[in-house]
Each structure stands twice: as structure tokens, then as C-alpha cells.
Motif scaffolding. Structure first.
Motif, mmCIF file in Angstrom:
data_model
loop_
_atom_site.group_PDB
_atom_site.id
_atom_site.type_symbol
_atom_site.label_atom_id
_atom_site.label_comp_id
_atom_site.label_asym_id
_atom_site.label_seq_id
_atom_site.Cartn_x
_atom_site.Cartn_y
_atom_site.Cartn_z
ATOM 1 N N VAL A 1 0.841 -1.204 0.000
ATOM 2 C CA VAL A 1 0.000 0.000 0.000
ATOM 3 C C VAL A 1 0.872 1.249 0.000
ATOM 4 O O VAL A 1 0.600 2.220 -0.724
ATOM 5 N N ARG A 2 1.920 1.238 0.806
ATOM 6 C CA ARG A 2 2.823 2.393 0.837
ATOM 7 C C ARG A 2 3.458 2.644 -0.545
ATOM 8 O O ARG A 2 3.604 3.791 -0.966
ATOM 9 N N HIS B 1 0.686 4.043 -2.963
ATOM 10 C CA HIS B 1 0.300 5.423 -2.644
ATOM 11 C C HIS B 1 1.498 6.143 -2.018
ATOM 12 O O HIS B 1 1.399 6.688 -0.911
ATOM 13 N N TRP B 2 2.584 6.157 -2.730
ATOM 14 C CA TRP B 2 3.840 6.694 -2.203
ATOM 15 C C TRP B 2 3.751 8.190 -1.883
ATOM 16 O O TRP B 2 4.508 8.708 -1.064
ATOM 17 N N ALA C 1 1.181 9.792 -0.521
ATOM 18 C CA ALA C 1 0.256 10.128 0.566
ATOM 19 C C ALA C 1 1.031 10.425 1.848
ATOM 20 O O ALA C 1 2.143 9.939 2.057
ATOM 21 N N HIS D 1 -0.081 9.835 5.123
ATOM 22 C CA HIS D 1 -0.256 8.879 6.225
ATOM 23 C C HIS D 1 -0.742 7.531 5.697
ATOM 24 O O HIS D 1 -1.589 7.473 4.801
ATOM 25 N N HIS D 2 -0.216 6.463 6.289
ATOM 26 C CA HIS D 2 -0.684 5.096 6.042
ATOM 27 C C HIS D 2 -0.882 4.450 7.416
ATOM 28 O O HIS D 2 0.038 3.834 7.961
ATOM 29 N N ASP E 1 0.923 6.361 12.375
ATOM 30 C CA ASP E 1 1.754 6.829 11.262
ATOM 31 C C ASP E 1 1.739 8.349 11.100
ATOM 32 O O ASP E 1 1.475 8.882 10.020
ATOM 33 N N THR F 1 -5.012 4.873 3.992
ATOM 34 C CA THR F 1 -4.153 5.911 3.429
ATOM 35 C C THR F 1 -4.924 7.219 3.380
ATOM 36 O O THR F 1 -6.067 7.247 2.897
ATOM 37 N N ARG F 2 -4.301 8.297 3.868
ATOM 38 C CA ARG F 2 -4.979 9.587 3.866
ATOM 39 C C ARG F 2 -4.253 10.575 2.963
ATOM 40 O O ARG F 2 -3.039 10.777 3.087
ATOM 41 N N TYR F 3 -5.030 11.159 2.061
ATOM 42 C CA TYR F 3 -4.565 12.302 1.271
ATOM 43 C C TYR F 3 -5.205 13.550 1.871
ATOM 44 O O TYR F 3 -6.431 13.709 1.813
#
Length: 221
Positions: free
Chosen positions: A44-45, A48-49, A51, A53-54, A72, A100-102
Motif C-alpha cells: 500500500v505504501r 500510494h507513495w 500520501a 499517512h498510512h 503513522d 491511506t490519507r490524502y
């Protein structure tokens, strides 16, 4: 009577939630080991590199006795623990949740973050349930019946019909000096199997009971 075992997940699901322009992307996946969970988080990281927060929550073990969470970088207690609480409330185990937060430019405050991260994971669980991907776990016993080859076909048919009616699972047979027919049987049905098998074979055949196993099955309709 013992409590039901926690449920688990058949395959990964995703759910997106938007709160005041912040995007919360929840990824919920099965993971029976810590290394498998870590691999999900790493994937996931990587995806969504960009973003900020994961956040992570994971529950493992037959009785959900191994748990871990991470904020995180979010304020302490606003992400990982609320996510973990959703997994607990839903009685799930051997799963990992990554949200994951944008950031959308609007501060949500501690309470807003707790609600958003919780809702993102709850939405993923609901998606899994809607798609029939949430599996129940049951304790069963390994059982086998040794039958002469001349009787194997008839006994195999008998056991398949019996299994369909009593929540058992038919395994792969083995053929050597005798035919060994295998089943996974709910413990509460063992006495019934003994009685029905004795009645059908005039007492000539009996079931042998082995170790306990845990199996994942779709929930009953």
C-alpha cells in the motif's frame, strides 16, 4: 457452550471515504502472519507513495489474541486504535487494515480523525460483507472411515450425503489395503455420525476421530 471463533476475510477489499476534501482509502486484507501483514502495508505504501499517512491496524490468531496498530504520524490515538476497535467490534481476525490519507487542506480535529478512520475501516468491512467475503471460522474434527474396496463406493456416497446434511466436509480419499474415506465433522455431530454409520453398515464400520482443525466457511444464509 464456547464462544464463536472470530471471523476472517476471503480476499482483500477497498473502500474510499471523503471527509472535508481529505481522501481516506481503506484497504482490508487477510493476513495470517505478521510478515504477511507487513507485506500488505508495504504494498500500500508503494502504491500510494505520495500520501502523507498510512495508518494500520492488524489482528491475528485463532482467538484474535495478537493485535497491533499505528497512527503513522497522525495525532496519537486518532487513527490506529480506532481502526483496531472496528476490527474488534466486527469480530475479525487474521486481517490487516491500512487507511491511506490524502490531506484535503482542512483540519479535521482529533474527533474528526477518529470518526473518519473508523468509518473508512467500517466501510471496508461492510463492502466485504456485501460481497460475501467475510468467512466464519469453525472448529471441526478430522474423521476417517476405513472401508473394504468392495464397499467403498457405497460408503463414500453415504458419507457425502450425510456430510451435506450435517455440516461436514468431505476430504480426499486414500486407497491402499482399504479405502480410507476422510471427513471434517463438527464436534456436536460425532455421535450422530457413529449412530448413522453403524445403522447403515450393520455395525461393521466405525469412524475414527483425529485432531481438531479450524476451517473457514461462508456464513450460513
Amino acid at each position: 457452550m464456547s464462544s464463536p471463533l472470530p471471523r476472517t476475510l476471503a480476499t482483500a477489499v477497498d473502500h474510499e471515504l471523503v471527509v472535508k476534501k481529505s481522501r481516506f482509502l481503506a484497504h482490508l486484507a487477510p493476513a495470517t502472519t505478521e510478515s504477511a501483514a507487513d507485506a500488505v502495508v508495504a504494498a500500500v505504501r508503494k502504491q500510494h507513495w505520495d500520501a502523507r499517512h498510512h495508518c494500520v491496524a492488524m489482528v491475528r490468531g485463532t482467538h484474535a489474541d495478537a493485535q497491533r496498530s499505528s497512527d503513522d504520524g497522525e495525532p496519537s490515538g486518532t487513527a490506529g486504535v480506532p481502526m483496531l476497535e472496528v476490527l474488534r467490534q466486527q469480530h475479525l481476525t487474521d486481517v490487516v487494515a491500512v487507511v491511506t490519507r490524502y490531506f484535503g487542506g482542512v483540519l479535521l480535529g482529533a474527533g474528526g480523525l477518529v470518526r473518519a478512520y473508523s468509518a473508512a475501516v467500517a466501510g471496508a468491512v461492510e463492502e466485504a460483507a456485501t460481497r460475501h467475503l467475510v468467512l466464519e471460522r469453525r472448529a471441526v474434527r478430522e474423521v476417517w472411515v476405513d472401508a473394504p474396496h468392495a464397499d467403498a463406493g457405497r460408503v463414500d456416497h453415504l458419507l457425502r450425503d450425510w456430510s451435506a446434511a450435517h455440516g461436514a466436509v468431505v476430504g480426499d480419499p486414500e486407497y491402499a489395503e482399504v479405502a480410507r474415506l476422510r471427513l471434517l465433522v463438527p464436534p456436536a455431530e460425532l455421535d450422530r455420525l457413529d449412530a448413522d454409520l453403524a445403522a447403515a453398515t450393520a455395525g461393521r464400520l466405525a469412524a475414527q476421530v483425529g485432531a481438531e482443525r479450524i476451517v473457514d466457511v461462508p456464513p450460513a444464509d
